[in-house]
Design a protein around this motif. Structure first.
Motif, mmCIF file in Angstrom:
data_model
loop_
_atom_site.group_PDB
_atom_site.id
_atom_site.type_symbol
_atom_site.label_atom_id
_atom_site.label_comp_id
_atom_site.label_asym_id
_atom_site.label_seq_id
_atom_site.Cartn_x
_atom_site.Cartn_y
_atom_site.Cartn_z
ATOM 1 N N LEU A 66 0.842 -1.208 0.000
ATOM 2 C CA LEU A 66 0.000 0.000 0.000
ATOM 3 C C LEU A 66 0.872 1.251 0.000
ATOM 4 O O LEU A 66 0.592 2.220 -0.685
ATOM 5 N N LEU A 74 -6.329 -0.655 -15.912
ATOM 6 C CA LEU A 74 -6.981 -1.517 -14.917
ATOM 7 C C LEU A 74 -6.394 -2.921 -14.950
ATOM 8 O O LEU A 74 -6.265 -3.581 -13.929
ATOM 9 N N ILE A 112 -11.514 1.054 -8.704
ATOM 10 C CA ILE A 112 -10.193 0.450 -8.935
ATOM 11 C C ILE A 112 -9.316 1.283 -9.868
ATOM 12 O O ILE A 112 -8.192 0.910 -10.171
ATOM 13 N N SER A 113 -9.836 2.415 -10.307
ATOM 14 C CA SER A 113 -8.953 3.289 -11.083
ATOM 15 C C SER A 113 -8.060 4.093 -10.118
ATOM 16 O O SER A 113 -7.066 4.676 -10.534
ATOM 17 N N PRO A 161 -5.201 4.117 -7.565
ATOM 18 C CA PRO A 161 -4.138 3.141 -7.267
ATOM 19 C C PRO A 161 -4.206 2.547 -5.864
ATOM 20 O O PRO A 161 -3.980 1.363 -5.674
ATOM 21 N N LEU A 162 -4.561 3.387 -4.905
ATOM 22 C CA LEU A 162 -4.591 2.908 -3.530
ATOM 23 C C LEU A 162 -5.744 1.920 -3.311
ATOM 24 O O LEU A 162 -5.576 0.868 -2.682
ATOM 25 N N LYS A 175 -7.184 0.228 -5.638
ATOM 26 C CA LYS A 175 -6.870 -0.963 -6.441
ATOM 27 C C LYS A 175 -5.945 -1.893 -5.649
ATOM 28 O O LYS A 175 -6.141 -3.102 -5.606
ATOM 29 N N GLN A 176 -4.944 -1.282 -4.998
ATOM 30 C CA GLN A 176 -4.008 -2.094 -4.231
ATOM 31 C C GLN A 176 -4.708 -2.804 -3.070
ATOM 32 O O GLN A 176 -4.444 -3.961 -2.794
ATOM 33 N N LYS A 177 -5.651 -2.084 -2.423
ATOM 34 C CA LYS A 177 -6.396 -2.699 -1.316
ATOM 35 C C LYS A 177 -7.197 -3.895 -1.833
ATOM 36 O O LYS A 177 -7.257 -4.950 -1.194
#
Lengths: 608, 620
Positions: free
Chosen positions: A166, A288, B487-488, B490-491, B493-495
Motif C-alpha cells: 500500500l 486496470l 479500482i482506477s 491506485p490505492l 486498487k491495491q487494497k
C-alpha cells in the motif's frame, strides 16, 4: 571476469625453432575468440628481435597494440611474423645484447598495465601440447559473461506485506508501518545474479547475396497488413461445398488469392482474447488490467529439502548473496547455515523487478567455493596475484515453483505392482534382476565420504586460454565433478568445425579482394568436405561424446546387461508388425520444442 | 501445412452431461446441492481452460429435464469453443440460484426418473459432429470426451432389453474415439453408488466408482488435461535393453496472452498480420528469399556463410550416438541430488506402448519400482529430438515415498543438468563472513523449525495472482460487473488486490500468527525469537556505524526527487529544472503509474499527462 587481456610475446630471433607452430597457436587462440564472439577481449602482440626495429638499444616492438581480435589480424600474422635471420649481437660477457628478451618483457609489462588489472594466471606449456589442447573440443573454453545483478532488494520474514505494498502504491510517504523498526519481522538486504543459464551455440544472421557480388548486411522491415480475399465467386464456392461433394473437390483446386492491404497505426485496435471472444483494449482498461507488483522476496515458510520435489523447479536459477552491509551478510549467512543444519529450504513469494509479475519460489542454501582476492595490506599496496584463495561463501539458489495454472497433470498408467506372465507389470524375477543391475550401476563414490555440505563450484579457472586448468581442491564428489566439467558438444563441436572451415580456406592465400565469406560461398563442396571430415573423426570416437561415469568394468557390465535383457525380453518391433498393429487412439498433443527445432508458435495454433 | 505443424492440430471437445435426479437437487455439502457443486466445477474448469487451452470446446447438457420439450438432452449451453457468452450463461444460472431469485430446482425441474436409452447416447455422440465450430477455422473436434455425472445407479433398471443396445452404443464410442468418463456419485444421504449395472455396460477405471461430490474436482482436472507430448524416443537401460518412452510437458508457466491487433470492420474484427521483409539498408531494395543466406559472424570484419544443409550436417549428433535416444549412465542415491545444479523445467517420462520396442511398459515399471525401492536417481545422456543438442539429465522417480502427498502420476521426471558452459561466473563482490554465527544460527534454527509448512509445497494451493487478475478483469468487463470500489484509484486498487491475492494472504496469516504471540513472555515463542534476532543484528549494525566513522567522500549523485518536489515543480511548470537522471529515477520508482522514456522531454510529458489526469479526476 568478462574482459580478458591477452598478450603474446613472439621471439623472432634465429635461435627460435617452431615459430610456425607458435603462429598457428596464436591464430588458433584468436580464431577461437572471434568464433565465440568474445567482443570485449583485447589482444596484443609484442615481437623480440624484429627486423623492423631500427633504434638501439633494441627493446622489442609492439606488433599489435591492445585491440579487439579480428579476422584481419589473424590474416596478417603469416606475413608479419617470421624469423629474422639477422645475426644476434653479443656483449663482452657473451650475453645477447640486441633486442634482448628481458627488455621485451619490460615492454610487455608496460603494455599490460593498460588493462588496469593484475595478471591472473601464468603457466608454461609445450607448444605441441598447447596445440593439442586447442584442437580438442572437450577442452573448449566456455564463453564467460560479466555477472549482471538481477535483483537488489529485501528478503523479508513476517513483514506486513499488505502495508508495504500500500505504501508502494500510494504517493504518500506517511508510513503507518515501518518494517525496519518492527521487532517481530526481519529484513535482510540481498543481491541476485544469474546462476545457471543455458548457453546456445552461435546464431547466424541473415545476409543478402546476389551472385557475383559480395554478400551485404540486411535490414529487417516489419509491416502490419490485413489479407483480403480476391478469388472471384467466393460465395459460390461456399454454396457448392454444402451442395455437392464432387463439385467441392473441384473447387479445392481453385487457388485462393489474397490481397495484402497495409494497415496504418490509427486503424489498429488492440484486443485481448478470452477463449474465442475478443475484448477491445482501451487505454483506461489497459491501466486496470495492470497488476502492480513491487520488488521483494517474502518467506512463506520452510520445508524439509527432501520433501520438496526438484522436478517442480522451473526456469533458470538465480544466485542470492547477502547485501553489502555486514549486518546483511551476517544475517544471510546465519540463515543459510541454519537451513543447512536442519536440511530445509525456504518457500517464497517473490518479484525480482517491480511490475514484472509475482512468482512462488524455493530458496536452496548452499556454499559457494569462490576464488577470492584478499584485502589490501595495511600499507594500501596491492598484493600479488597469488594472494588469492578459495573460500566458502554462503549463497542460495532461487528456483521458480509452478502455480496451480502451470501444473498440467494428465491421467496416466498405473505402473506399480508385480504380476507373473503379464504384458504390463514385471514378475518378481524381473524385479530381482533389475535390483541387481541398479546396484551394479551405482556411480556414488564409495571411497569418499559425502561432504557435510556440498559446495557449488563455479568456473574454477578464469582464463580463456587453453592452458592446463589449475588444480583446485574440489568439495564436490567425483561424479558431480565429471558432470559439471563436461563441455556442451553442440557448442564446442560447432565452433571447432567453424574454425576448421576457416583454416581450410587457408587464411593467407585468399585471392586479392575476395572476402572469406565470398570464397566459402564460391566453393560449397570444399565446405561439405571439411564438415564431413570433422564429423567422421567424431563418429570414430563416438564414446568420447559421453561422460564416462561407469564404475564397473566392461566385461561385468556386458554380463549383467545380457542377463537383464534376457529376462525382460524387449524386442525391436519390425515395420511389418507395426503396420499390422491395433488402431491407435490418442488424446495427445505435441507441444512446442525447446531445442533447436523449427520454431512454431504454439499460442497461435492453440488460439487460432 | 507441414508435417510438424500437424502434430499440434488437436481440437478438444468436452461435453458435461448431468443426469437430473431428485437427490441431485438435495443439499449435499455445505448446504449446496450436488447439481450446484457440479455446475460450479464446470464454471471453474472453463475459467482454467480459458487460461491454459483457450481453443477447447465445452458443452453442458442435462438429461431428465422437464422442459416441456421432447428432446432427451437439454443444453444449458451448446458445445462450442470457449467464449464469454457461455461463461455469462453459466454465471447467470448460478447467480440466480445463489441470490434465491430462481433456484436450480426451479430452473431445472426433473421430468421423471427413467432408464437411460441407447438413443440418448447416440444423440450425445452426434453433438460432436453438429457442434458449431469456429467460424474461421471450421475445425471439428478430434479429441472428444464426455463427462457423465449421475447418482442414478440403475441405468437400465434390470431390463436386459435396454442393457444390450446401451452396451453396444457405448462400445461404439471407442470406434469414433469418444472417451466417456463417468462420475458415479454417492447419494447425499451417504448411500454408496451401486456399480453393478454400470459395470455391465461400461469399462471404467476404479476411481470412477462411488465417489463423493468433493472428489470430482480433482478427477475433472486430470481428465480434462490433454497429454502434452514433448518427445518420444528410445531409452537404453543397458546393452541390448531398450524400451520406448514418451516425454510429457507437465509444467508450463502460463502468462496472459499477447495483445492481438485487429482492424474494426463494423460488425467484425479482422486479424492484423505482420509481414517481414529483408531490404538493402542503402538502396532499400528488397531481397528475395533466394537471395538470402545465413552467416555466422567472425569478429566484426568477416563471416562464415553456411547453407541449411551444412548446418543440419553439423548438428547430426544422431549419427554419432544413435539418437534421439536416452542412455542411462548410472544410478545414485537420491540424497546426493543437488538441486542447485539443475535448470529448465522437468519433462515427465512414461512408457510408450506404441513405440519400437515390445514390453516397454513392463520394463519401465520394473525400473521404476526398483529405483523407488532403492531411493535412486539415474544420470542419463542423450538428446530428445532430431537436431536437438545432446545433454546430461537426471531422472527421478515420481513414486519416491517422500513425494506421496503430491499426488503425481507414476513415472520419472527428467531434469536437465548444466554443462560447464551453462554455469555463470560469481559476482565480484562476493565475500566470506568473518563472524561468529553460533548465536544467530541457533535463533534462525528455532525460527525455521517453527515456520514449517506441514504439507510441503503443493502447486494446486497457489493460484497465480497476476494471471487471475488479468482474466478476472476481462470477464468482469464483458459481464459488466461493477466493483464496490474505485479500482482506477491506485490505492483502492491495491487494497482490492491485497484482498484477492491468496499468496499474500498466506504470508499475512504467518504474520498474524506471530503477532498473536507477541505479548507472550515465553522466549521460545516466534515473536520473541524474532525480537532477539533483531537485537543481535542491530549490534552488528551499530558496530558497522562506529567502524565506518571515516568521513565519506562527497557524493556527486543528485538526490531522487520526492513526490512533493515533483508535484510542486509540476504546478510551477519547472519540471525542466530536474536532471534527466533525477526524472528517470523518479519515474522508475513510480513505474506502476508512470511510463518511462529515454528523452527528458518525454519523461516530463509522461509526468505531466499523469498529473493532468489525476487533477481532472480530483476536480470531478
Amino acid at each position: 571476469m568478462d574482459k580478458e587481456w591477452t598478450l603474446f610475446v613472439v621471439d623472432e630471433s634465429p635461435l627460435v625453432k617452431n615459430l610456425d607452430k607458435a603462429i598457428e597457436y596464436i591464430k588458433g587462440i584468436l580464431l577461437s575468440k572471434v568464433v565465440r564472439g568474445k567482443k570485449n577481449d583485447q589482444v596484443s602482440i609484442i615481437t623480440c628481435h624484429d627486423e623492423l626495429i631500427q633504434v638501439k638499444p633494441k627493446r622489442g616492438r609492439i606488433h599489435t597494440s591492445f585491440s579487439m581480435p579480428s579476422y584481419q589480424l589473424i590474416q596478417d600474422l603469416d606475413s608479419t611474423l617470421h624469423v629474422n635471420h639477422e645475426p644476434l649481437e653479443y656483449d663482452e660477457k657473451g650475453l645477447i645484447e640486441d633486442g634482448s628478451l628481458s627488455e621485451t618483457l619490460l615492454l610487455a609489462f608496460e603494455e599490460l598495465s593498460k588493462s588496469n588489472d593484475k595478471p591472473s594466471q601464468s603457466a608454461t606449456i609445450n607448444i605441441d601440447k598447447a596445440l593439442d589442447l586447442l584442437r580438442d573440443w572437450k577442452k573448449g573454453i566456455p564463453k564467460i559473461y560479466k555477472p549482471t545483478r538481477t535483483f537488489n532488494g529485501e528478503l523479508r520474514l513476517c513483514c506486513d506485506l499488505d502495508s508495504i505494498d500500500l505504501e508502494n502504491a500510494s504517493f504518500s510517504n506517511d508510513r503507518e508501518y515501518n518494517r525496519h523498526t518492527d521487532p517481530i519481522s526481519l529484513v535482510i538486504n540481498v543481491e541476485g545474479y544469474p546462476l545457471i543459464k543455458e548457453e546456445k551455440k552461435p546464431s547466424a544472421k541473415h545476409m543478402g547475396y546476389a551472385s557475383d557480388e559480395e554478400p551485404k548486411s540486411v535490414k529487417l522491415l516489419r509491416d502490419r497488413i490485413v489479407k483480403q480475399r480476391i478469388t472471384p465467386a467466393d460465395e459460390e464456392i461456399d454454396t457448392k461445398k454444402e451442395d455437392d461433394r464432387e463439385e467441392k473437390e473441384d473447387t479445392d483446386d481453385i487457388e485462393i488469392k489474397y490481397e495484402e492491404i497495409p494497415v496504418d497505426n490509427e486503424s489498429l485496435m488492440k484486443t485481448y482474447r478470452y477463449g474465442t471472444s475478443l475484448i477491445p483494449l482501451t487505454s483506461t482498461f489497459n491501466e486496470l488490467l495492470k497488476y502492480p507488483t513491487y520488488s521483494g522476496i517474502d518467506i512463506r515458510g520452510f520445508v524439509k529439502k527432501d520433501r520438496l520435489p526438484s522436478f517442480f523447479f522451473m526456469g533458470e536459477p538465480t544466485l542470492l548473496i547477502g547485501g553489502e552491509a555486514t549486518r546483511d551478510r551476517v544475517a544471510f549467512a546465519a540463515m543459510c547455515q541454519s537451513l543447512l543444519d536442519v536440511d530445509s529450504v525456504g518457500i517464497i513469494r517473490y518479484t525480482l523487478r517491480s511490475s514484472s509479475g509475482v512468482f512462488m519460489g524455493a530458496l536452496i542454501p548452499f556454499l559457494v567455493n569462490a576464488h577470492i582476492t584478499l584485502d589490501k595490506g595495511p600499507d594500501g599496496l596491492k598484493r600479488e596475484f597469488d594472494e588469492t584463495k578459495n573460500q566458502n561463501v554462503y549463497g542460495m539458489a532461487l528456483h521458480m515453483l509452478p502455480f496451480k495454472e502451470d501444473q498440467k497433470l494428465p491421467f496416466l498408467f498405473n505402473l506399480i505392482g508385480v504380476k507373473e506372465n503379464d504384458d504390463y507389470l514385471p514378475s518378481e524375477a524381473m524385479l530381482d534382476q533389475m535390483d541387481e543391475f541398479v546396484d551394479l550401476m551405482n556411480i556414488d563414490d564409495p571411497k569418499t565420504e559425502k561432504p557435510a555440505i556440498a559446495c557449488f563450484e563455479t568456473h574454477d579457472f578464469d582464463s580463456n586460454l587453453p592452458l592446463p586448468l589449475p588444480n583446485v581442491e574440489s568439495k564436490l564428489d567425483n561424479t558431480w565433478n565429471k558432470i559439471l566439467h563436461s563441455r556442451s558438444p553442440s557448442i564446442h563441436i560447432f565452433n571447432k568445425i567453424l574454425r576448421d572451415i576457416v583454416n581450410e580456406f587457408n587464411i593467407k592465400n585468399q585471392e586479392e579482394g575476395e572476402s572469406l565469406g565470398k570464397a566459402i560461398l564460391n566453393d560449397p563442396k570444399k565446405v561439405d568436405k571439411v564438415i564431413k571430415s570433422s564429423f567422421d573423426q567424431l563418429v570414430e570416437s563416438k564414446d568420447k561424446l559421453v561422460v564416462d561415469l561407469k564404475q564397473i568394468d566392461e566385461e561385468r557390465y556386458n554380463k549383467i546387461s545380457k542377463s537383464l535383457a534376457t529376462v525382460l525380453d524387449n524386442k525391436l518391433i519390425t515395420e511389418e508388425a507395426k503396420s499390422n498393429g491395433k488402431k491407435r487412439v490418442t488424446d495427445e498433443m505435441f507441444v512446442k520444442d525447446e531445442g533447436d527445432l523449427e520454431e512454431i508458435d504454439i499460442d497461435a495454433l492453440l488460439m487460432y | 501445412m507441414s508435417v510438424v505443424s500437424k502434430q499440434y492440430d488437436i481440437h478438444e471437445g468436452i461435453i458435461f452431461v448431468i443426469e437430473l435426479t431428485p437427490e441431485l437437487h438435495a443439499p449435499a455439502s455445505e448446504g449446496k446441492s450436488q447439481l450446484q457443486i457440479i455446475l460450479e466445477n464446470v464454471s471453474e474448469v472453463i475459467s482454467e481452460l480459458i487460461i491454459t487451452l483457450p481453443g477447447t470446446g465445452i458443452g453442458c447438457y442435462l438429461i431428465n429435464y422437464d422442459g416441456g420439450q421432447n428432446d432427451e438432452i437439454y443444453p444449458i449451453f451448446e458445445l462450442q469453443d470457449l467464449n464469454l457468452e457461455m461463461m455469462k450463461q453459466l454465471y447467470q444460472v448460478l447467480e440466480d440460484h445463489v441470490s434465491g431469485l430462481n433456484p436450480l430446482e426451479k430452473q431445472f425441474p426433473i421430468e421423471h426418473s427413467k432408464p437411460l436409452s441407447a438413443t440418448l447416447f447416440f444423440h450425445l455422440r452426434s453433438l460432436f459432429y453438429m457442434a458449431k465450430t469456429h467460424k474461421r477455422t471450421g475445425r471439428h473436434y478430434n479429441l472428444k470426451k464426455i463427462f457423465l455425472f449421475t447418482n442414478n445407479d440403475k441405468p437400465y433398471n434390470g431390463n436386459s432389453q435396454l442393457r444390450v443396445p446401451l452396451k453396444k452404443t457405448l462400445a461404439d464410442y471407442n470406434d469414433v474415439d469418444i472417451t466417456l468418463i463417468p462420475f458415479l456419485l454417492n447419494k447425499p444421504s451417504g448411500v454408496k453408488f451401486d456399480k453393478t449395472e454400470y459395470s455391465e455396460i461400461l469399462f471404467y477405471d476404479k476411481d470412477a466408482c462411488s465417489m463423493s461430490i468433493e472428489e470430482i474436482r480433482q478427477r475433472i482436472s486430470r481428465h480434462k488435461e490433454i497429454k502434452r507430448v514433448y518427445f518420444t524416443c528410445p531409452l537404453k537401460i543397458a546393452n541390448n535393453l531398450c524400451i520406448s518412452v514418451k516425454g510429457y510437458s507437465m509444467f508450463y508457466h502460463e502468462t496472459p496472452r499477447k495483445i492481438k491487433f485487429v482492424v474494426n470492420e463494423g460488425s467484425t474484427f479482422k486479424d492484423v498480420e505482420t509481414k517481414s521483409q529483408f531490404v538493402d539498408p542503402t538502396s532499400g531494395k528488397e531481397f528475395s528469399s533466394e537471395q538470402l543466406i545465413k552467416a555466422y559472424p567472425l569478429g566484426a570484419d568477416a563471416y562464415i556463410p553456411l547453407n541449411s544443409e551444412q548446418v543440419k550436417t553439423i548438428n547430426r549428433f544422431n549419427d554419432i550416438i544413435n539418437i534421439p535416444s536416452l542412455e542411462i549412465l548410472g544410478f545414485r542415491d537420491i540424497s546426493n541430488w543437488l538441486p542447485q545444479y539443475q535448470f529448465g523445467k522437468a519433462s515427465f517420462l512414461s512408457p510408450n506402448n506404441y513405440g519400437d520396442f515390445t514390453h516397454s511398459q513392463r520394463t519401465f515399471s520394473c525400473l521404476l519400482q526398483s529405483m523407488t525401492k532403492k531411493s535412486k536417481f539415474a544420470v542419463l545422456f542423450g538428446t530428445l529430438k532430431n537436431n536437438a543438442a545432446p545433454r546430461l539429465f537426471g531422472m527421478i522417480p515420481s513414486t519416491l515415498p517422500q513425494y506421496e502427498s503430491c499426488n503425481l502420476p507414476q513415472g520419472f521426471f527428467l531434469i536437465k543438468l548444466p554443462y560447464l558452459d551453462d554455469v555463470r561466473q560469481l559476482p565480484p563482490k562476493i565475500a566470506p563472513v568473518d563472524a561468529d554465527l553460533d548465536v544467530l544460527v541457533s535463533l534462525f534454527s528455532n525460527l525455521v523449525g517453527k515456520i514449517h509448512i506441514k504439507n510441503g509445497y503443493q502447486p494446486q494451493e497457489y493460484e497465480n495472482p497476476s494471471l487471475q487478475w488479468h482474466f478476472k478483469m476481462l470477464r468482469d468487463d464483458y459481464l459488466q460487473l461493477e466493483h464496490d470500489i474505485d479500482i482506477s484509484d491506485p490505492l483502492e486498487k491495491q487494497k482490492y488486490i491485497n484482498s484477492l491475492d491468496e499468496t499474500k494472504t498466506k504470508i499475512m496469516k504467518l504474520r498474524d500468527y506471530v503477532k498473536e504471540t507477541a505479548d507472550d513472555d515465553d522466549p521460545s515463542r516466534l515473536a520473541n525469537t524474532l525480537k532477539e534476532l533483531n537485537q543481535e543484528l542491530n549490534k552488528i549494525s551499530n558496530f558497522d556505524i562506529i567502524a565506518n566513522k571515516k568521513p565519506k567522500t562527497p557524493t556527486t549523485v543528485d538526490p531522487v526527487p520526492t513526490d512533493d518536489d515533483i508535484i510542486n515543480a509540476w504546478k510551477a511548470g519547472t519540471l525542466n529544472g530536474f536532471k534527466v537522471d533525477q526524472l528517470r529515477k523518479y519515474v522508475r520508482s513510480r513505474n506502476n503509474f508512470l511510463e518511462t522514456a529515454s528523452k527528458k522531454a518525454d519523461l516530463i510529458a509522461n509526468i505531466d499527462k499523469y498529473f493532468q489526469q489525476k487533477f481532472k479526476e480530483t476536480k470531478a
